[in-house]
Design an enzyme around this catalytic site. Structure first.
Site, mmCIF file in Angstrom:
data_model
loop_
_atom_site.group_PDB
_atom_site.id
_atom_site.type_symbol
_atom_site.label_atom_id
_atom_site.label_comp_id
_atom_site.label_asym_id
_atom_site.label_seq_id
_atom_site.Cartn_x
_atom_site.Cartn_y
_atom_site.Cartn_z
ATOM 1 N N CYS A 68 -5.672 -4.317 -0.512
ATOM 2 C CA CYS A 68 -5.227 -2.931 -0.363
ATOM 3 C C CYS A 68 -5.195 -2.198 -1.694
ATOM 4 O O CYS A 68 -5.527 -1.011 -1.761
ATOM 5 C CB CYS A 68 -3.863 -2.891 0.310
ATOM 6 N N HIS A 95 2.256 -3.325 -0.059
ATOM 7 C CA HIS A 95 1.079 -2.560 0.347
ATOM 8 C C HIS A 95 0.910 -1.358 -0.571
ATOM 9 O O HIS A 95 1.877 -0.885 -1.186
ATOM 10 C CB HIS A 95 1.240 -2.102 1.797
ATOM 11 N N ASP A 142 -4.759 5.836 4.526
ATOM 12 C CA ASP A 142 -4.720 4.395 4.259
ATOM 13 C C ASP A 142 -6.098 3.792 4.481
ATOM 14 O O ASP A 142 -6.515 3.572 5.624
ATOM 15 C CB ASP A 142 -3.699 3.719 5.163
#
Length: 701
Positions: free
Chosen positions: A427, A471, A487
């Site tokens: 991520c 994250h 995202d």
């Protein structure tokens, strides 16, 4: 030759007027010390743990005569060596952690001069203090149990020191401790619940040199992927209503808006708080629908994690810019705070463009030319900033990009390598690359770091957010909408956002591959997961209602009682509880004292006779009969011969006679008269008021 070897192995004896330390008491002392070192194994250097073990073992072996304790100069040399090693290890840092480590070192050195009962008492109180020091670093229930067991060993050792001749010291010692605990536990609970818990007049920040596992204020491409290999708890969240859907569990923590080479940082550093400890209690009554409590593990940072669209309910967190939340001081211990989700209201006006919009367009002067070219093409072909965002997300969805915990190395122009060559990352890789492209296309963008997800605890009572839920995602500024979450991970690996990291990397099998001892790694073992959740629930309630039972929680609990109680009423109630407890303790002690005395009236009179003889310089010997004691009295004080023999005959007749028609009360009265007369006859000559008289008491039968 044999006597010489024995002398060589013997321990230096204490002075004649000092009692040597019993071996049994020393064993309990050493055992308690070893147990108290257990909670500190993860923060003490290995050499210090080894040194403490060697020093304690040295003292035990010296007790058995296998080695000799060092002399004065040897002890001085040992002390200087270990302190020099400690100073070299600390390297000038002074924190609570280093101070506690030095205290452990001092306890270890104390073993070399523990020879007598007096030394036992000194070390006893030092080890009790060491147990309290352990609570500075570990407050979980299992560490509390270990500390209490260690203190129990100390108390058993104290009994062994004062009564070494008693058989079965271990069993009887623990039995006595158990009885004492049962007697004092009700009072302890009452005082814990009702004693007014006021804020400290001063506090010391728990600044520690020990690294904390968790999110930091910088993000390099591989940082969060390393964090994803840890199953340590980050925080727990309890909701007043239903748990939010997994895909909505975005816990915002901090914003990174400055790109320095390959590292994202905060453009403006967070202001440092004043020295001191953060308010750890954020309880505020029952949870209403939409409210949620967060129990945060220590981070040594000032940021608090919250869901999007939250507002602060408790006053130990403050709202900062960019809808983030901060503590006034670093969270150096577990902190509980309360938030509330606010319903979204339709916007009437377009959000105002940030004054510092250039801050969110910053890029290095050069580097990653292919990513810059991609941003230029997207900006030229798209009709709006939102279209640029959609185009990049479509690229992530349609092309062969992979989400992995095993990304390849990308040392130079890492964003170009990720987007065009490797196409494998975590991520942090994708969030950093997307922010770069958006900024290169002229769209204000920033990296948001926090957590996404959370697994339910036992019975879905709360969520457990762990470090592997860490994250990173992107927020872009869109005209008319303001800051919008984007995202890239949701486009590349939707399962990561919908169900968690385990499902996202199930194919490559990299979930917690380096943490073989973690129960979360073995998700297919139902019994192990059940046991892990049960233990977590016990520890959660321990931290929330025992460790975190502070002023606000106490006042909230008292307000629910009939009539309600404030701080003043709590003080009155506590004083009444203490007074009542002292009264009961006094009555019980008096009752036990009365019961401990002899119930037989003749036995009490016999005890008075013995004490009278002791005061007169005629000590009573062990197992001596009344007749023999009367003979010794007659030899020392001839004037008391008849009185003493008469008293002895009455005692023997009471215990060994076949029976008498004389009432027992008459016999006891006769014995009292004899004692009165004997007291005058046994007194020193200078204190007699007249010549001694011979007394004889005749009792019929």
């Amino acid at each position: 030759m044999r006597s010489k070897s024995i002398a060589t192995r013997s321990v230096a004896m204490p002075p004649a007027d000092v009692t040597a330390l019993p071996t049994r008491a020393l064993v309990w002392l050493v055992g308690s010390f070893g147990l108290l070192l257990t909670p500190q194994w993860d923060r003490l250097p290995l050499w210090l743990i080894a040194a403490c073990i060697v020093l304690a073992a040295w003292r035990y072996l010296a007790q058995n005569g296998r080695v000799r304790l060092p002399g004065k100069w040897q002890k001085t040399g040992i002390m200087l060596v270990v302190i020099a090693i400690y100073v070299a290890t600390v390297q000038g840092r002074f924190t609570v952690d280093t101070a506690a480590s030095f205290f452990v070192l001092a306890v270890g050195l104390k073993w070399l001069e523990t020879r007598t009962e007096r030394d036992f008492y000194v070390l006893f109180f030092i080890l009790v203090y060491l147990a309290t020091v352990n609570f500075l670093f570990h407050q979980e229930i299992y560490w509390a149990v270990i500390n209490l067991v260690a203190v129990g060993l100390l108390l058993v050792g104290l009994q062994a020191l004062n009564a070494p001749e008693l058989p079965r010291t271990m069993a009887s010692g623990w039995r006595r401790l158990g009885k004492m605990l049962l007697k004092t536990l009700p009072i302890v609970i009452l005082l814990f619940v009702f004693f007014p818990r006021m804020a400290p007049l001063w506090s010391v920040p728990m600044v520690s040199g020990q690294a904390r596992t968790g999110i930091s204020d910088t993000m390099r491409p591989g940082d969060i992927s390393n964090l994803a290999q840890s199953s340590e708890r980050a925080f727990r969240a309890t909701f007043g209503g239903e748990l939010p859907a997994y895909r909505d569990r975005y816990w915002r923590g901090l914003i990174l808006d400055y790109l320095d080479g390959e590292t994202w940082r905060q453009g403006e550093k967070e202001p440092l708080g004043r020295p001191g400890r953060v308010a750890v209690d954020g309880g505020a009554g029952n949870l209403e629908p939409g409210d949620y409590d967060v129990l945060l593990e220590p981070t040594d940072q000032i940021w608090a994690f919250a869901l999007e669209g939250s507002r602060a309910v408790s006053d130990n967190v403050l709202r900062s810019e960019d809808s983030l939340f901060r503590f006034r001081r670093p969270a150096d211990t577990s902190v509980r705070y309360r938030m509330a989700l606010t319903p979204e209201e339709p916007a009437t006006d377009s959000p105002r463009v940030p004054d510092n919009v250039r801050r969110y367009l910053q890029l290095p002067a050069e580097g990653n030319p292919r990513a810059r070219a991609l941003a230029k093409r997207l900006a030229e072909t798209a009709t709006s900033d939102g279209a640029v965002v959609d185009a990049l997300l479509s690229r992530f969805r349609e092309q062969a990009y992979f989400y992995t915990l095993r990304p390849p190395a990308m040392p130079d122009n890492g964003i170009d390598t990720l987007l065009f060559d490797a196409k494998r990352g975590f991520c942090a890789h994708y969030a950093g690359a997307a922010t770069f492209v958006f900024r290169a296309a002229g769209i204000p963008a920033r990296v948001v770091v926090g957590y996404q997800g959370g697994d339910p605890g036992m019975d879905n009572a709360y969520l457990i957010i762990r470090q592997y839920d860490a994250h990173a995602w992107v927020e872009v500024w869109l005209q008319g909408q303001g800051w919008v979450r984007v995202d890239p991970t949701a486009a590349i690996a939707p399962s990561r956002i919908e169900s968690g990291l385990r499902d996202a990397v199930a194919e490559e099998g990299s979930f917690l591959e380096d943490d073989w001892a973690s129960p979360q790694r073995y998700g297919d073992l139902a019994m192990l997961q059940w046991a892990s959740l049960q233990l977590d629930r016990i520890n959660y309630h321990w931290q929330r209602w025992v460790v975190g039972y502070q002023g606000q929680s106490q006042l909230d609990l008292m307000s629910r009682l009939p009539g309600g109680m404030g701080l003043r009423e709590l003080g009155y109630f506590t004083a009444a509880v203490v007074g009542f407890a002292l009264l009961i303790a006094g009555l019980v002690s008096a009752w036990h004292l009365r019961r401990s005395g002899p119930r037989d009236p003749v036995a009490r009179l016999l005890g008075q006779w013995h004490r009278m003889c002791e005061r007169s310089g005629i000590p009573v010997r062990q197992g001596e009969t009344p007749s023999r004691l009367a003979e010794r009295i007659a030899a020392v004080r001839p004037g008391a011969e008849n009185t003493a023999h008469s008293f002895a005959r009455l005692v023997n007749k009471h215990y060994y006679g076949s029976g008498s028609d004389v009432a027992p009360r008459v016999v006891r009265n006769a014995m009292r008269r004899l004692l009165t007369t004997m007291g005058k006859q046994l007194s020193p000559p200078g204190r007699r008021s007249g010549p001694p008289r011979e007394t004889a008491v005749r009792v019929k039968g």
